[in-house]
Design an enzyme around this catalytic site. Structure first.
Site, short mmCIF file in Angstrom:
data_model
loop_
_atom_site.label_atom_id
_atom_site.label_comp_id
_atom_site.label_asym_id
_atom_site.label_seq_id
_atom_site.Cartn_x
_atom_site.Cartn_y
_atom_site.Cartn_z
CG PHE A 185 -0.36 0.39 2.41
CD1 PHE A 185 -0.64 1.43 2.99
CD2 PHE A 185 0.45 -0.44 3.43
CE1 PHE A 185 -0.21 2.23 4.36
CE2 PHE A 185 0.81 -0.12 4.56
CZ PHE A 185 0.49 1.34 4.82
CE LYS A 186 3.74 1.67 4.80
NZ LYS A 186 4.78 1.56 5.49
#
Length: 466
Positions: free
Chosen positions: A111-112
């Site tokens: 998700f980063k």
């Protein structure tokens, strides 16, 4: 839009200056001086937008013309054209009242990427616009490092150094960082925990002379852009699920160690998104769970777990929430953060604790529960959860009311954490891009958790910029 520090000693600054400052010069965190309010009629219009169009709308509330419209649209297009799914963050129905928001379709399967692809392009844009070299310094519990490196590798005018805890990240996370052989990338493997890495980063950024001398810029979620980019997928998920179900409000279960991902949800709620409950999921390193239950924020003993990206005791974004909890009173925030530094804990009143419980629920997921959740969902729904997402799903199950609808954030692809998946006797097929990592040489320096040793490494990297 102006930005201020949670500790009150940074006067109102603009968006780009906020990006470049990262950690506020007074040691606090930067936040908008006023949270934009999105009326219901505008939300209904936004529901029709693509992910990229939605990102433009939400970013515009905070950037307010500092980046011209066509240039901002191009930055957003560049950032999300690298994702494997055209929806960027697709929503999958897994159970009747539970959806999974897949945040792992970016270049490093975590998700980063959603924030760091944008922040990397934004730094490159600012570097060219101001004709200045940018030195990025960050700490990672695993995913931030790979995403940050991927976001800036090979870009002109940028050098990046990432600290990760030696042998305390998954093998794939380590390989994603350390197989990059670019002259503008330095990986430091620190003998210690993520909290050691994070402490060193904060101390170096707090040394304003050092920070200014080397043009240090933050890639960690102390940088407000990280939070801003993550608010977008809360809006996107809400709109997708509302279209399918007709619901008027939604609950989110969020695996988080550093409080950044769930703070983005809190910010989205404050902007007007109809979020009912934010459920904070964590593991044995459960400082945040204990705060939400008891009102005491105090680090405990560090544990290595099956969900290593949440192996964090001191959550760097907690101070942003504290600011809003204390009715935006920077002097109160400062005194509590000073108390935390001297006494090692923060205790809030019963009245404030009730406010916390109105905003959040929490569940600390122990190792066996995490693995059992992976096995159960694989057997029953044929859906393979990574161990962090499994913590989120376990937290949803704890608070599940069948009359409500929930979205669990899937923060990483399970291939990144095969050590945990194997413990469930599940054999998964790796994506080819991950398979290729195992045949590449690694480039990293192993160092002590010592500020001076790390400064020496940084000066060596930064001297190659000139």
């Amino acid at each position: 839009m102006n930005f201020v520090s949670t500790r009150g000693n940074v006067s109102e600054i603009g968006f780009i200056d906020t990006v470049l400052m990262g950690l506020a010069d007074d040691g606090g965190l930067l936040i908008p001086s006023k949270i934009p309010q999105i009326p219901q009629t505008r939300l209904e219009e936004m529901a029709k937008l693509t992910y990229q169009e939605l990102a433009y709308e939400i970013f515009s509330y905070y950037i307010e013309g500092e980046i011209p419209e066509n240039e901002l649209k191009e930055l957003i297009h560049q950032s999300y054209s690298t994702f494997r799914d055209p929806e960027v963050t697709p929503v999958r129905k897994v159970k009747d009242n539970m959806y999974v928001l897949e945040l792992f379709h970016g270049p490093t399967f975590a998700f980063k990427d959603i924030a760091l692809q944008f922040l990397g392009n934004l730094y490159s844009y600012v570097s060219k616009r101001q004709n200045k070299i940018i030195h990025i310094l960050g700490a990672t519990s695993g995913d931030t490092g790979a995403s940050a490196i991927e976001g800036v590798r090979g870009k002109e005018g940028i050098r990046i150094c990432i600290l990760h805890p030696h042998q305390k990240v998954s093998k794939v996370q380590e390989l994603q960082m350390t197989t990059v052989h670019d002259k503008n990338v330095l990986n430091l493997s620190v003998k210690g925990t993520f909290d050691d890495c994070q402490r060193i980063i904060k101390e170096l950024f707090a040394d304003v002379d050092f920070k200014n001398k080397y043009h240090l810029r933050a890639i960690n979620s102390i940088n407000f852009v990280r939070i801003l980019a993550q608010t977008v997928y809360y809006f996107y998920a809400y709109f997708q699920v509302a279209k399918q179900t007709g619901i008027k409000s939604l609950n989110f279960s969020v695996p988080t160690g550093n409080f950044g991902d769930i703070f983005a949800g809190y910010l989205a709620k404050r902007m007007g998104l109809p979020i009912n409950k934010l459920i904070l999921a964590t593991n044995e390193n459960n400082i945040l769970e204990r705060f939400i239950h008891d009102g005491v924020y105090m680090p405990g003993q560090f544990h290595s777990t099956y969900s290593p990206s949440m192996d964090i005791q001191v959550a760097s974004n907690f101070e942003r929430y504290l600011y809003y909890l204390l009715d935006e009173n920077p002097s109160l925030v400062s005194s509590l953060m000073d108390q935390f530094k001297s006494e090692g804990k923060i205790v809030v009143s019963e009245e404030l604790l009730q406010k916390v419980k109105d905003d959040f629920a929490a569940h600390g997921v122990m190792g066996e529960e995490c693995l059992q959740t992976i096995s159960k969902y694989y057997d029953e729904s044929n859906y393979l959860l990574d161990p962090h997402t499994a913590c989120g799903v376990a937290a949803y199950e704890k608070y599940n009311e069948s009359s409500e609808v929930y979205v669990t954030l899937a923060t990483a692809h399970p291939a990144k954490f095969n050590e945990s998946i194997e413990r469930c006797h599940i054999e998964q097929v790796f994506p080819e891009k991950i398979n290729q990592l195992f045949n590449k040489p690694q480039y990293q320096e192993i160092v002590d958790a010592d500020n001076n040793e790390i400064v020496r490494e940084l000066e060596r990297l930064f001297s190659s910029s000139h």
